[in-house]
Design a protein around this motif. Structure first.
Motif, PDB file in Angstrom:
ATOM      1  N   GLU A  48      -8.593 -23.808  -3.490  1.00  0.00           N
ATOM      2  CA  GLU A  48      -8.860 -22.463  -3.976  1.00  0.00           C
ATOM      3  C   GLU A  48      -9.364 -21.609  -2.811  1.00  0.00           C
ATOM      4  OE1 GLU A  48      -8.414 -21.169  -6.930  1.00  0.00           O
ATOM      5  OE2 GLU A  48      -7.985 -22.943  -8.148  1.00  0.00           O
ATOM      6  N   LEU A  49      -8.783 -20.445  -2.632  1.00  0.00           N
ATOM      7  CA  LEU A  49      -9.225 -19.546  -1.574  1.00  0.00           C
ATOM      8  C   LEU A  49      -9.009 -18.119  -2.025  1.00  0.00           C
ATOM      9  CD1 LEU A  49      -6.464 -19.142   1.016  1.00  0.00           C
ATOM     10  CD2 LEU A  49      -6.382 -21.154  -0.428  1.00  0.00           C
ATOM     11  N   PHE A  50      -9.579 -17.203  -1.286  1.00  0.00           N
ATOM     12  CA  PHE A  50      -9.467 -15.780  -1.589  1.00  0.00           C
ATOM     13  C   PHE A  50      -8.917 -15.051  -0.372  1.00  0.00           C
ATOM     14  CE2 PHE A  50     -12.475 -17.217  -4.722  1.00  0.00           C
ATOM     15  CZ  PHE A  50     -12.123 -16.501  -5.856  1.00  0.00           C
ATOM     16  N   LEU A  51      -8.061 -14.096  -0.649  1.00  0.00           N
ATOM     17  CA  LEU A  51      -7.487 -13.247   0.391  1.00  0.00           C
ATOM     18  C   LEU A  51      -8.065 -11.843   0.272  1.00  0.00           C
ATOM     19  CD1 LEU A  51      -3.701 -14.208   0.272  1.00  0.00           C
ATOM     20  CD2 LEU A  51      -5.423 -14.994   1.895  1.00  0.00           C
ATOM     21  N   VAL A  52      -8.349 -11.258   1.407  1.00  0.00           N
ATOM     22  CA  VAL A  52      -8.776  -9.858   1.467  1.00  0.00           C
ATOM     23  C   VAL A  52      -7.753  -9.097   2.285  1.00  0.00           C
ATOM     24  CG1 VAL A  52     -10.508  -8.245   2.311  1.00  0.00           C
ATOM     25  CG2 VAL A  52     -11.217 -10.351   1.207  1.00  0.00           C
ATOM     26  N   VAL A  53      -7.262  -8.026   1.743  1.00  0.00           N
ATOM     27  CA  VAL A  53      -6.332  -7.162   2.468  1.00  0.00           C
ATOM     28  C   VAL A  53      -7.013  -5.814   2.650  1.00  0.00           C
ATOM     29  CG1 VAL A  53      -5.186  -6.392   0.347  1.00  0.00           C
ATOM     30  CG2 VAL A  53      -4.010  -6.167   2.538  1.00  0.00           C
ATOM     31  N   SER A  54      -6.919  -5.275   3.838  1.00  0.00           N
ATOM     32  CA  SER A  54      -7.501  -3.965   4.140  1.00  0.00           C
ATOM     33  C   SER A  54      -6.489  -3.142   4.909  1.00  0.00           C
ATOM     34  CB  SER A  54      -8.797  -4.122   4.954  1.00  0.00           C
ATOM     35  OG  SER A  54      -8.528  -4.747   6.199  1.00  0.00           O
ATOM     36  N   ASP A  55      -6.505  -1.844   4.644  1.00  0.00           N
ATOM     37  CA  ASP A  55      -5.639  -0.957   5.413  1.00  0.00           C
ATOM     38  C   ASP A  55      -6.413  -0.418   6.618  1.00  0.00           C
ATOM     39  OD1 ASP A  55      -7.280   1.121   4.487  1.00  0.00           O
ATOM     40  OD2 ASP A  55      -5.972   1.506   2.769  1.00  0.00           O
ATOM     41  N   ASN A  56      -5.731   0.334   7.433  1.00  0.00           N
ATOM     42  CA  ASN A  56      -6.358   0.916   8.628  1.00  0.00           C
ATOM     43  C   ASN A  56      -6.603   2.406   8.447  1.00  0.00           C
ATOM     44  OD1 ASN A  56      -6.472  -1.476  10.151  1.00  0.00           O
ATOM     45  ND2 ASN A  56      -4.327  -1.271  10.729  1.00  0.00           N
ATOM     46  N   GLY A  57      -6.844   2.795   7.200  1.00  0.00           N
ATOM     47  CA  GLY A  57      -7.003   4.207   6.899  1.00  0.00           C
ATOM     48  C   GLY A  57      -8.314   4.779   7.402  1.00  0.00           C
ATOM     49  N   LEU A  86      -9.675   0.912   2.934  1.00  0.00           N
ATOM     50  CA  LEU A  86      -9.745   0.427   1.557  1.00  0.00           C
ATOM     51  C   LEU A  86      -9.289  -1.020   1.507  1.00  0.00           C
ATOM     52  CD1 LEU A  86      -8.294   3.554  -0.279  1.00  0.00           C
ATOM     53  CD2 LEU A  86     -10.675   3.018   0.234  1.00  0.00           C
ATOM     54  N   THR A  87      -9.884  -1.786   0.610  1.00  0.00           N
ATOM     55  CA  THR A  87      -9.608  -3.223   0.538  1.00  0.00           C
ATOM     56  C   THR A  87      -9.318  -3.639  -0.891  1.00  0.00           C
ATOM     57  OG1 THR A  87     -11.949  -3.789   0.237  1.00  0.00           O
ATOM     58  CG2 THR A  87     -11.130  -3.686   2.500  1.00  0.00           C
ATOM     59  N   SER A  88      -8.685  -4.806  -1.008  1.00  0.00           N
ATOM     60  CA  SER A  88      -8.462  -5.467  -2.291  1.00  0.00           C
ATOM     61  C   SER A  88      -8.529  -6.968  -2.048  1.00  0.00           C
ATOM     62  CB  SER A  88      -7.111  -5.081  -2.901  1.00  0.00           C
ATOM     63  OG  SER A  88      -7.064  -3.722  -3.224  1.00  0.00           O
ATOM     64  N   THR A  89      -8.795  -7.709  -3.108  1.00  0.00           N
ATOM     65  CA  THR A  89      -8.872  -9.162  -3.010  1.00  0.00           C
ATOM     66  C   THR A  89      -7.942  -9.797  -4.026  1.00  0.00           C
ATOM     67  OG1 THR A  89     -10.735  -9.240  -4.579  1.00  0.00           O
ATOM     68  CG2 THR A  89     -11.271  -9.090  -2.227  1.00  0.00           C
ATOM     69  N   ALA A  90      -7.560 -11.018  -3.725  1.00  0.00           N
ATOM     70  CA  ALA A  90      -6.720 -11.795  -4.633  1.00  0.00           C
ATOM     71  C   ALA A  90      -7.125 -13.263  -4.507  1.00  0.00           C
ATOM     72  CB  ALA A  90      -5.241 -11.604  -4.324  1.00  0.00           C
ATOM     73  N   ARG A  91      -6.957 -13.953  -5.576  1.00  0.00           N
ATOM     74  CA  ARG A  91      -7.254 -15.381  -5.606  1.00  0.00           C
ATOM     75  C   ARG A  91      -5.963 -16.149  -5.343  1.00  0.00           C
ATOM     76  NH1 ARG A  91      -8.806 -18.515 -11.168  1.00  0.00           N
ATOM     77  NH2 ARG A  91      -8.891 -20.643 -10.348  1.00  0.00           N
ATOM     78  N   VAL A  92      -6.085 -17.242  -4.577  1.00  0.00           N
ATOM     79  CA  VAL A  92      -4.932 -18.072  -4.250  1.00  0.00           C
ATOM     80  C   VAL A  92      -5.262 -19.514  -4.608  1.00  0.00           C
ATOM     81  CG1 VAL A  92      -3.364 -18.863  -2.452  1.00  0.00           C
ATOM     82  CG2 VAL A  92      -4.233 -16.524  -2.389  1.00  0.00           C
ATOM     83  N   ASP A 142       0.876  -1.171   0.000  1.00  0.00           N
ATOM     84  CA  ASP A 142       0.000   0.000   0.000  1.00  0.00           C
ATOM     85  C   ASP A 142       0.911   1.217   0.000  1.00  0.00           C
ATOM     86  OD1 ASP A 142      -1.742   2.145   0.606  1.00  0.00           O
ATOM     87  OD2 ASP A 142      -3.129   0.767   1.594  1.00  0.00           O
ATOM     88  N   PRO A 143       0.877   2.022  -1.053  1.00  0.00           N
ATOM     89  CA  PRO A 143       1.802   3.161  -1.111  1.00  0.00           C
ATOM     90  C   PRO A 143       1.537   4.232  -0.070  1.00  0.00           C
ATOM     91  CG  PRO A 143       0.252   3.221  -2.948  1.00  0.00           C
ATOM     92  CD  PRO A 143       0.044   1.922  -2.258  1.00  0.00           C
ATOM     93  N   ASP A 144       0.375   4.149   0.619  1.00  0.00           N
ATOM     94  CA  ASP A 144       0.140   5.110   1.688  1.00  0.00           C
ATOM     95  C   ASP A 144       1.076   4.822   2.852  1.00  0.00           C
ATOM     96  OD1 ASP A 144      -1.909   6.459   0.332  1.00  0.00           O
ATOM     97  OD2 ASP A 144      -3.368   4.945   0.914  1.00  0.00           O
ATOM     98  N   GLU A 145       1.117   5.740   3.820  1.00  0.00           N
ATOM     99  CA  GLU A 145       2.011   5.575   4.951  1.00  0.00           C
ATOM    100  C   GLU A 145       1.219   5.587   6.251  1.00  0.00           C
ATOM    101  OE1 GLU A 145       4.771   8.755   5.164  1.00  0.00           O
ATOM    102  OE2 GLU A 145       3.275  10.315   5.477  1.00  0.00           O
ATOM    103  N   GLY A 146       1.904   5.209   7.335  1.00  0.00           N
ATOM    104  CA  GLY A 146       1.259   5.195   8.637  1.00  0.00           C
ATOM    105  C   GLY A 146       0.131   4.186   8.684  1.00  0.00           C
ATOM    106  N   GLU A 147      -0.918   4.544   9.410  1.00  0.00           N
ATOM    107  CA  GLU A 147      -2.065   3.647   9.511  1.00  0.00           C
ATOM    108  C   GLU A 147      -2.725   3.428   8.160  1.00  0.00           C
ATOM    109  OE1 GLU A 147      -3.281   1.860  12.121  1.00  0.00           O
ATOM    110  OE2 GLU A 147      -1.386   2.438  13.037  1.00  0.00           O
ATOM    111  N   ASN A 148      -2.611   4.399   7.279  1.00  0.00           N
ATOM    112  CA  ASN A 148      -3.197   4.234   5.937  1.00  0.00           C
ATOM    113  C   ASN A 148      -2.502   3.135   5.148  1.00  0.00           C
ATOM    114  OD1 ASN A 148      -4.917   6.367   6.466  1.00  0.00           O
ATOM    115  ND2 ASN A 148      -3.556   7.887   5.573  1.00  0.00           N
ATOM    116  N   GLY A 149      -1.271   2.830   5.515  1.00  0.00           N
ATOM    117  CA  GLY A 149      -0.534   1.769   4.818  1.00  0.00           C
ATOM    118  C   GLY A 149      -0.324   0.534   5.658  1.00  0.00           C
TER     119      GLY A 149
END
Length: 889
Positions: free
Chosen positions: A659-668, A673-679, A615-622
């Motif tokens: 097959e599974l899905f990952l969700v990543v979220s920041d603390n902004g 904001l979140t994104s998902t990826a397939r694994v 996450d290119p943001d910094e601090g809690e946002n990243g």
């Protein structure tokens, strides 16, 4: 995400014709559907017309389905679905702004966002913005129409046509007067987002605002009396704000100029002289004095006319003249007098529609003075109108030559300068040179008055007023001061994603010089990014575009301040801008689909692979947190290490991939904001399963082979399986036997198929039981696994089923089993031993064999199943199908 409603039937029937035409025109040209509708419109037979009208009415009622969506939604946003009304498949014909999933009937915002103001430019604010869409639904390709109402959001700020409003108001305007403002703000939004409220800023209570007819009429009301002489200019701001949830506003400057009325009369200035003295010998037109009157009005209203009162004596009128415009009192003739006299003048100052003001001036006429001392001045430096002009910072230099002239009785007199001034007199051969004692500084003092006096008395000791002269020196400014910033280093913090044109900093530099030399202009260093701008006059530093912390978190600018002198001087200050982060970047996986390989039988919490996300943001946002969405999968993710781990043992034979899905979220903040990826995790097989023999069913299995069997005949088959995969599941078959049995091998085993074939003609010596010890081995790494099985073949004329009372036992070396045998061997009970026995005792052996054969045959015929139950069951599948060798024939 969407809503719809069904219109009443009479509304459907009312708009029937309009929708028919719309549906027909929306289909385009050259498509099968268009051809179909063209055929409907062109049929002539009444039966076909009735059928077509009925079908069309169905489509019109379908068109009564309405959806609503807010404008400016992101691409991919779900708008609505037709699946609750029609069956698949679905095809959207009007693909502008929307796209439809052909299977589900869901339709979404396309890459082209909806802008209500662009889509419905002619609609009033009260009108709905409805966009008609056409789709083909169902297996039969029915044409339906539905409408999407584009709802307004507050995405347009109010806008004034002009940036400034100028008004001219007379100072005698009555309180309560209303002035109409012609420039109303416009807002392209609708509803509350386009409704405007106005307020007035900076009026100081002198003016108020009144809005009528829902903002169509804006009145500026005068609330206090105006006086141009007190304040002639008012600056205010008219602010228009919409009523949206997040209001937007705009402002326009109002400049009110108060015009003059003739409400003031002339009056004499307190400094206007009341007395004057003139000596005999003065020439014609000599200025005696000047009277001064003022009028607070301006322009023609301030015109003043001077005149002498009728009460002034004729003697005064004959000797003195008053200029009616300037107020100068001059001599009308040369003054030759040997005695003193006083003249009293009454001067009037008259204005338009005003009573005259009056002042009195007493003029004393003195006799002609006797010749005394005079101070003669000869200028050396540049001068104008008896004033020396001297540039500042000039080194000490001679300014003038002074000479004392007059009565010779003043022999001991000399010239001197009064007061503490940076000048001195230097005697030179009876004359005096006026010098500067040091370089002068315009910024310290710009004007000097040098008082030169005569010191001494006459030889007759008579007391005479000694003359004095005043020399005026103007110090001219030179550009000797560079602009000076209030501080040399500026630091400021700016939130990224700022509005373009946002003022970041007010720079200020002053110059002690005057005129052009002190006029400061600002500029940025040529190496500074073009995204910044400094106003050359005001020094306001602004950002022309939104700043992006992820691209650059800090900017260092050099700002120059230059004066207007020649040559110009300049100074500089540094500005450091720290761009503060906002949560404007969602986490990004390095790939939308991670693929990992992990061996089976790994213990829980074994590492599978690293999840690369940033996450290119910094601090809690990243600060990122990873989660596995599909909880049934035996995996978990460590957010700190960003490693995917197992939570249970993996078995390739149970599941070869997950097959599974990952969700990543920041603390902004304010919104994470979140994104998902397939694994996909492939479970790699390891060789953990030995082959399992399916055929033969046990080591007790036996098969009779006729001596007449042709060479090459497949006698039987070994069938084994290995639940592993790949090389771990590839099976080879081999026969092991001791050296003693190497020559009695009429059978051979195919290492791949497991087929046992007859390799030699069955001679008499091969009669009897053959025990083939088969090793079934996989190709696993690093160590192949194996199992063994006995193949029991009885070479006999009789093809009746044979049985073994006990299973054969391997008595050979174990290394023969562990290593692959290259030659097919079998352990044979040969007929040669039988022949020897027959030779010794033919009769006895014949009887024994006959009786034994009969006994065994009868015994197996009566209870074959009972004997089978008492044996150790290793496998359950016989060499051949039972109905073949358990036949009663």
């Amino acid at each position: 995400l969407y809503r719809f409603r069904l219109l009443p039937l009479y509304s459907v029937i009312t708009c029937c014709w309009a929708i028919w035409v719309t549906c027909a025109s929306a289909m385009g040209h050259g498509t099968p559907y268009n051809m179909y509708w063209a055929g409907l419109l062109q049929v002539s037979e009444s039966k076909e017309i009735i059928s077509s009208v009925g079908f069309l009415l169905l489509q019109i009622m379908s068109g009564s389905i309405q959806f609503s969506v807010k404008e400016e939604l992101e691409p991919g946003t779900l708008v609505g679905s037709l699946r609750n009304h029609f069956s698949p498949p679905f095809q959207l014909l009007t693909k502008e702004y929307l796209w439809m999933d052909e299977k589900t009937g869901n339709f979404y915002i396309s890459e082209q966002k909806m802008d209500r103001e662009y889509l419905c430019p002619g609609k009033t604010k009260a009108d709905e913005c409805i966009i008609l869409h056409t789709a083909v639904v169902g297996p039969s390709g029915e044409l339906v129409q539905f409408s999407v109402t584009v709802e307004d959001i507050n995405d347009n700020a109010p806008r004034f046509e002009n940036s400034k409003i100028h008004l001219n108001i007379s100072e005698d305007i009555p309180i309560g007067t209303s002035l109409m403002l012609d420039d109303q703000a416009q807002d392209r939004d609708s509803g509350p987002n386009g409704k405007l409220m106005y307020k007035l800023k900076g009026s100081g209570g002198v003016f108020t605002l009144k809005v009528e007819e829902d903002g169509q009429i804006i009145l500026l009301i005068v609330r206090m009396a105006l006086d141009r002489e007190s304040l002639d200019l008012y600056q205010m701001q008219l602010v228009a704000t919409d009523c949206g949830e997040h209001p937007l506003s705009a402002s326009v400057s109002i400049t009110v100029t108060v015009t003059d009325v003739n409400d003031n009369c002339p009056s004499f200035h307190p400094d206007s002289p009341h007395s004057a003295t003139i000596t005999g010998g003065s020439k014609k037109n000599t200025v005696v004095t000047q009277v001064v009157a003022t009028d607070l009005d301006v322009g023609p209203n301030a015109a003043i006319v001077y005149s002498l009162s009728p009460k002034v004596s004729e003697r005064a009128k004959k000797l003195l003249f008053l200029n009616s415009h300037s107020g100068h009192i001059r001599l009308m003739q040369d003054l030759e007098r040997d005695s003193s006299e006083e003249l009293v003048l009454k001067v009037l100052a008259s204005g338009l529609h005003c009573p005259p003001a009056e002042t009195q001036v007493t003029v004393s006429l003195l006799p002609k003075a006797t010749q005394g001392l005079t101070i003669k001045i000869g200028f050396i430096a540049e001068h104008y109108n008896q004033t020396i002009l001297l540039p500042e910072s000039h080194p000490p230099t001679a300014l003038a030559v002074l000479e004392l002239e007059g009565d010779s009785s003043f022999k001991d007199s000399s010239l001197a300068i009064e007061g503490d001034v940076p000048f001195f007199l230097s005697p030179q051969s009876g004359k005096y040179l006026l010098y500067t004692s040091k370089p002068l500084d315009y910024e310290m003092k710009s004007e000097y008055h040098i008082s030169v006096v005569v010191q001494g008395s006459s030889s007759e000791r008579s007391v005479i007023a000694l003359p004095q002269r005043e020399i005026r020196v103007i110090v001219e400014d030179v550009n000797d001061n560079a602009p000076h910033f209030s501080q040399c280093h500026y630091q400021l913090e700016v939130q990224e994603n700022n509005k373009p044109g946002l003022t970041l900093l007010q720079l200020s530099a002053s110059d002690a010089d005057s005129g052009l030399n002190g006029r400061v202009t600002y500029r940025l260093d040529k190496h500074v990014s073009a995204i910044f701008k400094v106003d050359s006059v005001t020094g306001q530093l602004s950002a022309l575009v939104p700043l992006d912390r992820e691209q650059n978190s800090m900017y260092k600018l050099i700002v120059f301040a230059r004066d207007g002198g020649f040559p110009s001087l300049e100074s500089h200050a540094s500005v450091i801008i720290h761009v503060l982060d906002q949560n404007d970047n969602a986490p990004v996986f390095y790939t939308p689909h991670f693929i990992f390989f992990v061996p089976e039988n790994e213990p829980p919490f074994a590492l599978v692979g690293k999840i690369e996300v940033e996450d290119p943001d910094e601090g809690e946002n990243g600060n990122l947190e990873l989660q596995v969405v599909k909880n049934r999968a035996p995996f978990a993710v460590d957010s700190m290490q960003r490693m995917l781990q197992t939570t249970a043992n993996l078995d390739h034979e149970m599941t070869d991939h997950h097959e599974l899905f990952l969700v990543v979220s920041d603390n902004g903040h304010p919104v994470a904001l979140t994104s998902t990826a397939r694994v996909t995790v492939f479970v790699e097989d390891i060789n953990d399963n030995e082959p399992k023999v399916i055929l033969p069913s046990s080591n007790f299995s036996c098969l009779a082979v006729s001596p007449g069997t042709p060479v090459g005949t497949t006698v039987t088959k070994i069938y084994a399986v290995d639940v592993d995969s790949g090389f771990n599941s590839e099976i080879t078959y081999s026969v092991v036997a001791p050296e003693s049995a190497q020559h009695n091998n009429p059978f051979q085993v195919d290492s791949r198929s497991g087929n046992i074939t007859l390799s030699q003609k069955l001679l008499h010596k091969y009669m009897g039981m053959h025990h083939l010890f088969i090793v079934v081995r996989d190709n696993g790494k690093p160590i192949p696994l194996y199992t063994t099985v006995w193949i029991n073949l009885l070479v006999n004329e009789s093809t009746d089923q044979c049985y073994l009372d006990k299973a054969p036992v391997w008595t050979g070396r174990s290394d023969l089993i562990q290593s692959t045998s290259k030659s097919p061997f079998c352990e044979v009970e040969t007929a040669r031993t039988v022949q020897m026995i027959l030779l010794l005792s033919m009769t006895v052996v014949t009887m024994v064999l006959f009786l034994t054969t009969v006994y065994l045959y009868l015994k197996h015929r009566k209870c074959p199943q009972k004997k089978m139950k008492g044996r150790a069951v290793e496998n359950e599948i016989p060499l051949r199908i039972k109905d073949k060798y358990y036949s009663d024939e």
